[in-house]
Design a protein around this motif. Structure first.
Motif, PDB file in Angstrom:
ATOM      1  N   HIS A 620      71.897  64.545  26.501  1.00  0.00           N
ATOM      2  CA  HIS A 620      71.178  63.854  25.680  1.00  0.00           C
ATOM      3  C   HIS A 620      70.039  62.950  25.932  1.00  0.00           C
ATOM      4  O   HIS A 620      69.018  62.609  25.596  1.00  0.00           O
ATOM      5  CB  HIS A 620      71.432  62.897  24.309  1.00  0.00           C
ATOM      6  N   ALA A 621      69.992  62.329  27.009  1.00  0.00           N
ATOM      7  CA  ALA A 621      69.031  61.417  27.934  1.00  0.00           C
ATOM      8  C   ALA A 621      67.899  62.808  28.675  1.00  0.00           C
ATOM      9  O   ALA A 621      67.872  64.034  28.668  1.00  0.00           O
ATOM     10  CB  ALA A 621      69.371  61.058  29.000  1.00  0.00           C
ATOM     11  N   THR A 622      66.478  62.075  28.760  1.00  0.00           N
ATOM     12  CA  THR A 622      65.090  62.310  28.861  1.00  0.00           C
ATOM     13  C   THR A 622      64.891  61.950  30.417  1.00  0.00           C
ATOM     14  O   THR A 622      65.088  61.056  30.680  1.00  0.00           O
ATOM     15  CB  THR A 622      64.502  62.555  28.165  1.00  0.00           C
ATOM     16  N   LEU A 623      63.974  63.002  30.495  1.00  0.00           N
ATOM     17  CA  LEU A 623      64.222  62.217  32.227  1.00  0.00           C
ATOM     18  C   LEU A 623      62.064  63.101  33.057  1.00  0.00           C
ATOM     19  O   LEU A 623      61.956  64.268  31.730  1.00  0.00           O
ATOM     20  CB  LEU A 623      64.769  63.494  33.563  1.00  0.00           C
ATOM     21  N   ALA A 624      61.403  62.090  33.129  1.00  0.00           N
ATOM     22  CA  ALA A 624      60.094  62.737  33.589  1.00  0.00           C
ATOM     23  C   ALA A 624      60.201  64.175  33.807  1.00  0.00           C
ATOM     24  O   ALA A 624      60.449  64.025  35.914  1.00  0.00           O
ATOM     25  CB  ALA A 624      58.857  62.211  34.304  1.00  0.00           C
ATOM     26  N   PRO A 625      59.353  65.544  34.107  1.00  0.00           N
ATOM     27  CA  PRO A 625      59.223  66.069  34.531  1.00  0.00           C
ATOM     28  C   PRO A 625      58.615  66.598  35.629  1.00  0.00           C
ATOM     29  O   PRO A 625      57.526  65.978  35.447  1.00  0.00           O
ATOM     30  CB  PRO A 625      59.100  67.472  33.604  1.00  0.00           C
ATOM     31  N   PRO A 626      58.464  67.259  36.958  1.00  0.00           N
ATOM     32  CA  PRO A 626      57.276  67.375  37.704  1.00  0.00           C
ATOM     33  C   PRO A 626      56.556  68.394  37.845  1.00  0.00           C
ATOM     34  O   PRO A 626      56.694  69.006  36.583  1.00  0.00           O
ATOM     35  CB  PRO A 626      58.156  67.639  38.631  1.00  0.00           C
ATOM     36  N   LEU A 627      54.828  67.684  37.939  1.00  0.00           N
ATOM     37  CA  LEU A 627      53.903  68.846  37.550  1.00  0.00           C
ATOM     38  C   LEU A 627      54.164  69.937  37.667  1.00  0.00           C
ATOM     39  O   LEU A 627      55.222  70.284  39.449  1.00  0.00           O
ATOM     40  CB  LEU A 627      52.761  68.023  38.239  1.00  0.00           C
ATOM     41  N   PRO A 628      54.201  71.080  36.905  1.00  0.00           N
ATOM     42  CA  PRO A 628      54.060  72.483  37.676  1.00  0.00           C
ATOM     43  C   PRO A 628      53.600  72.748  38.996  1.00  0.00           C
ATOM     44  O   PRO A 628      53.905  73.490  39.566  1.00  0.00           O
ATOM     45  CB  PRO A 628      53.787  73.316  35.944  1.00  0.00           C
ATOM     46  N   TRP A 629      52.175  72.470  39.083  1.00  0.00           N
ATOM     47  CA  TRP A 629      51.353  72.821  40.391  1.00  0.00           C
ATOM     48  C   TRP A 629      51.880  71.848  41.507  1.00  0.00           C
ATOM     49  O   TRP A 629      51.980  72.230  42.404  1.00  0.00           O
ATOM     50  CB  TRP A 629      50.333  72.299  39.792  1.00  0.00           C
ATOM     51  N   VAL A 630      53.004  71.098  41.175  1.00  0.00           N
ATOM     52  CA  VAL A 630      53.503  70.365  42.856  1.00  0.00           C
ATOM     53  C   VAL A 630      54.733  71.026  43.009  1.00  0.00           C
ATOM     54  O   VAL A 630      55.112  71.582  43.951  1.00  0.00           O
ATOM     55  CB  VAL A 630      53.538  68.701  42.092  1.00  0.00           C
ATOM     56  N   ARG A 631      55.454  71.102  42.169  1.00  0.00           N
ATOM     57  CA  ARG A 631      56.489  71.773  41.713  1.00  0.00           C
ATOM     58  C   ARG A 631      56.644  73.624  42.441  1.00  0.00           C
ATOM     59  O   ARG A 631      56.832  74.049  43.587  1.00  0.00           O
ATOM     60  CB  ARG A 631      57.829  72.225  40.389  1.00  0.00           C
ATOM     61  N   LEU A 632      54.976  74.355  41.912  1.00  0.00           N
ATOM     62  CA  LEU A 632      54.957  75.820  42.743  1.00  0.00           C
ATOM     63  C   LEU A 632      53.910  75.539  44.058  1.00  0.00           C
ATOM     64  O   LEU A 632      54.141  76.546  44.665  1.00  0.00           O
ATOM     65  CB  LEU A 632      53.789  75.965  42.018  1.00  0.00           C
ATOM     66  N   ARG A 633      54.013  74.052  44.871  1.00  0.00           N
ATOM     67  CA  ARG A 633      53.713  74.152  46.253  1.00  0.00           C
ATOM     68  C   ARG A 633      55.076  73.846  46.871  1.00  0.00           C
ATOM     69  O   ARG A 633      54.827  74.759  47.667  1.00  0.00           O
ATOM     70  CB  ARG A 633      52.572  72.770  46.067  1.00  0.00           C
ATOM     71  N   GLN A 634      56.021  74.316  46.611  1.00  0.00           N
ATOM     72  CA  GLN A 634      57.105  73.868  47.219  1.00  0.00           C
ATOM     73  C   GLN A 634      57.972  75.644  47.684  1.00  0.00           C
ATOM     74  O   GLN A 634      57.440  76.531  46.728  1.00  0.00           O
ATOM     75  CB  GLN A 634      58.004  73.382  46.248  1.00  0.00           C
TER      76      GLN A 634
END
Length: 868
Positions: A620-634
């Motif tokens: 049930h907890a929430t976390l800050a998601p990574p920015l998509p454009w940052v993730r897509l650089r991986q």
């Protein structure tokens, strides 16, 4: 201040916006530019926001039905057309369009949502889509509405632009809409094979971003070429060019569809300044270059066409046509079995037909102004598209060293379905390069899914009626039948192709009882109150499910499974819904973990606890998601590792005291890419902290299904790693706490053999064989342990039992002969002589033909013609 004004003037002239600003833009030049920028940003943002969720309806499975996809894709453009038409007031008046600002607004709006805001802002229901539609219509109306003008304005310009007449008539708007619809459908002819280069929603987003970027650049580059009367003629013709330009896209795809072609393109795409390679596939830079290279010609043509728009009604015609085109793109699919060459011929015919339709629309738009030369040019372009040949566009994982060879192709409205052999030899079904059936480690993970949901729901061991939401395969049939499934009905968005797929998958194998149902028929049976199924099961697939549907949309009980990497991370780590109370865990071990979302139909779940051997964790907890454009650089593997770690980080945040969740988070955070020359066990990264926590979980209570499978897998991994210290310190306490656990006893036996303690090893072998007497892989190691412990009589007894189960195993007969000789049994010498007659090169047996005493036993090397 004067310098700022002069700089602004130069910028306006560079963008082509200095055309008698006061007359061209009612309300002021800046007002028109800002309104156009806002309109474009609204449509671009809505187009990204309204991308179809992968599970708009539970019974459609992990992909949306074609008509749902069409509705979602068309909605923003239909809303824009409606808003613009409403904003054009009586007499045709309205704010004049600033095409370049409009194009860049669309590109920026799309990129803002797709690459930045998508984890926080998404919709997954028709109610959300309706809200987007209303908001887009309202914003488009605000951007387009202008001052009231009289009826005489129908014969004069509403903008005061030199060389233009009044508002376009209905015939021109209809022609533009028809040509625009055809150009959009033509674009789909190239988009279908382009999607095969990307196996995830992220990559398809990058391809779309490449198109809108080229679209904005094209509008800027070609805006100065079309002024006055030329714009009237050029606009319809450029829409035909956008349709015909897809031929260049298909030609490009045919050039990069092979491994060598794709590698050459990536290494030269940036003119050698920053050469890329196949290792950067699925990353932002490589996928953007692929998308831009394939779509550049139609995108530039679309941008140039937008630069020719001079009236809001023309823009409304283009938007309306785009909406109609998105609704019609699925008509391209043949729906039947084809092959790679037929796919190319099909693309050729499709492109020719839509080019002709685009030409018809262009002619209608041009006849309103009697532009006969432009009409002839549009027709000529359509003829070229009809006769120009298209080479093969069949794209099958060109980044792989050994691309697969499909045995069946089906061009379906939801995408390209194939059946192809996996690395292990089993046949698997793919949809746009994403697997719909399990292979390799996923097969064991799927078995764990079935076992876990059977335990959690307390299903009987026979007579269970199952509705499978997914693709049926022989492996799934066997698994369900073992646990008690009597009838297996199946449904999914690709239900019309299921019979053809099953005919290939079940060739020579009897299909189970059950029938293929359309999602509509399955929903109809539920609506009639028929309780036709005891279980609705959606297995985990590579396609994933990013947005889980409402529980109320299907008959209960329901079990929906997803791979760890595709759920909690990709949907933003912060989605609170009716499914997020808890998750179940299942997997072969720790290498193919899946989350389960199970509804037993009895309110808040009281099932799934330790009393049924099911591991259930809070989520049930929430976390800050990574920015998509940052993730897509991986790189793709790093994104997967991070997504798995983030998924368990959410579980840890939900239940900090859970040692299991923290152990799994630590385990996935350790994983890194490994050399392909390492064994499967060597590629697994472990440390003492992970093993300590998992050991404590197993010691504190009776292990559930998931923990048992995890330790079975870990025991094999540690044995292959030959990590004696870890086995003795972590596995031995668990084996002592829970006796009769054969996987742990086998690992301990191997560890004590490594420690040169065959006496203790043989005791563990005995316990493992007592629990699993038909595990034939353990008889030879156990016999060797007894021989090394100088207990040949026990080795003889074990080997005779093994040969009763499976006679004529030469490796066992060799050991039996040696054991008999060492035990003083004369029949052993006769057996060894017989074996030497069969294989005179088996020198390891010769010493045992002499007289005792014999030296201490050393493991026999393999024989010259060993057949095991």
């Amino acid at each position: 201040m004067k310098r700022v004004v002069r700089a602004s003037s130069r910028t306006v002239r560079a963008l082509g916006l200095d055309r008698s600003a006061a007359a061209l833009y009612p309300g002021g030049e800046m007002n028109a530019r800002l309104c156009s920028l806002g309109l474009g940003a609204t449509v671009g943002f809505a187009a990204s926001l309204a991308r179809t969720p992968l599970a708009a309806s539970l019974l459609d499975g992990p992909v949306a039905a074609p008509f749902v996809t069409a509705l979602w894709r068309a909605a923003p453009f239909l809303a824009a057309a409606l808003g613009v038409l409403l904003g054009v007031r009586r007499g045709g008046g309205g704010k004049t369009i600033a095409p370049i600002a409009l194009a860049w607004g669309g590109a920026l709006g799309f990129a803002l949502h797709a690459l930045v805001l998508s984890p926080w802002l998404s919709i997954s229901s028709t109610g959300g889509l309706a809200a987007v539609f209303v908001a887009t219509t309202a914003l488009a109306w605000l951007a387009a509405r202008g001052p009231r003008v009289g009826a005489e304005s129908d014969t004069t310009t509403t903008s005061g632009a030199p060389g233009t007449s009044g508002a376009p008539g209905a015939l021109r708007v209809a022609g533009l809409a028809l040509a625009s619809a055809a150009a959009v459908i033509a674009l789909e002819v190239a988009a279908r094979p382009l999607r095969q280069f990307g196996s995830s929603a992220d990559e398809q987003t990058i391809f779309a971003a490449a198109f809108v970027a080229c679209f904005a650049i094209g509008a800027t580059a070609f805006a100065g070429l079309f002024r006055g009367e030329r714009a009237k003629s050029a606009l319809p013709v450029l829409l035909v060019v956008a349709a015909v330009g897809v031929w260049v896209s298909l030609t490009t795809i045919s050039e990069i569809r092979t491994r060598d072609g794709l590698d050459t393109f990536l290494r030269t795409a940036l003119l050698g300044f920053a050469p890329l390679d196949l290792s950067r596939r699925a990353m932002l830079d490589a996928d953007f270059l692929i998308g831009a290279r394939v779509l550049v010609v139609p995108a530039f043509a679309w941008g140039a066409a937008l630069a020719c728009v001079r009236h809001p009604r023309e823009l409304a015609g283009l938007a309306l046509g785009a909406a109609l085109g998105f609704c019609g793109v699925h008509w391209l699919a043949s729906g039947g079995a084809i092959d790679g060459e037929t796919l190319a011929r099909l693309s050729n015919v499709q492109l020719g037909r839509v080019a002709v339709v685009a030409a018809v629309g262009a002619v209608l738009a041009l006849l309103a102004h009697r532009k006969l030369v432009a009409c002839a040019l549009a027709i000529a372009l359509a003829v070229v598209a009809w006769v120009a040949p298209v080479r093969s566009t069949a794209v099958i994982t060109p980044w792989e060293r050994f691309p697969s060879e499909p045995v069946l192709w089906i061009d379906h409205p939801i995408g390209l379905l194939t059946i192809e052999p996996a690395l292990g030899g089993e046949l698997t079904v793919t949809l746009d390069r994403r697997r719909l059936t399990a292979v390799g480690a996923e097969l064991k993970a799927e078995e764990a899914q079935v076992a876990t949901m059977w335990r959690a729901l307390g299903l009987p061991s026979r007579g269970v009626r199952v509705l499978l939401i997914g693709q049926l395969s022989p492996e799934r049939t066997q698994r369900l039948s073992i646990f008690g499934a009597e009838r297996i009905d199946r449904t999914g968005a690709w239900w019309s192709a299921m019979p053809a797929l099953e005919d290939t998958l079940f060739a020579g194998v009897q299909k189970p009882q059950g029938e293929v149902l359309s999602p509509a028929e399955a929903r109809s049976r539920q609506a009639r109150g028929e309780r036709a199924w005891d279980l609705l099961w959606m297995p985990a697939t590579e396609a994933g499910v990013f947005d889980l549907p409402s529980r109320a949309s299907a008959e209960r009980p329901i079990a929906v499974w997803q791979p760890v990497a595709t759920y909690l991370a990709d949907r933003g780590l912060g989605a609170e819904d009716e499914w997020s109370r808890d998750v179940l865990l299942a997997g072969r071990g720790l290498d193919a973990v899946c989350f389960g979302f199970v509804d037993a139909g009895d309110g808040p779940p009281s099932w799934g606890g330790a009393e049924r051997g099911v591991e259930r964790l809070a989520a049930h907890a929430t976390l800050a998601p990574p920015l998509p454009w940052v993730r897509l650089r991986q790189r793709a593997f790093q994104r997967r590792f991070d997504a798995e770690t983030a998924s368990f980080a959410r579980l840890v945040a939900s239940e900090p005291s859970s040692k299991l969740a923290s152990a799994l988070e630590s385990f996935f955070s350790l994983q890194v890419v490994s050399s392909p020359f390492e064994t499967e066990a060597q590629q697994v990264e472990l440390d003492g902290e992970v093993l300590d926590r998992l050991r404590d979980v197993a010691l504190e209570r009776e292990p559930g299904e998931f923990v048992r499978r995890a330790w079975n897998w870990l025991a094999n991994v540690l044995t292959e790693k030959r990590d004696v210290a870890a086995i003795l310190s972590h596995i031995e306490p668990i084996a002592a706490r829970h006796p009769g656990w054969p996987a742990l006893d086998r690992a301990l036996a191997a560890a004590y053999m490594e420690s040169l303690d065959p006496e203790t090893a043989s005791a563990h072998f005995e316990r493992a064989l007592a629990a699993e007497p038909y595990d034939l892989t353990q008889y030879a190691p156990a016999a060797e342990a007894y021989l090394m412990a100088n207990r040949p009589e026990r080795a003889v007894a074990l080997l005779r039992k093994a040969l009763e189960i499976q006679p004529r195993r030469r490796d066992w007969e060799r050991l039996l002969g040696v054991a008999q000789v060492r035990a003083g049994d004369r029949s052993g010498r006769e057996l060894l002589q017989t074996l030497l007659l069969e294989d005179p090169d088996d020198d390891a047996l010769i010493p045992y033909l002499g007289e005792p005493p014999f030296p201490d036993y050393q493991p026999l090397p393999a024989g010259g013609h060993d057949d095991h």
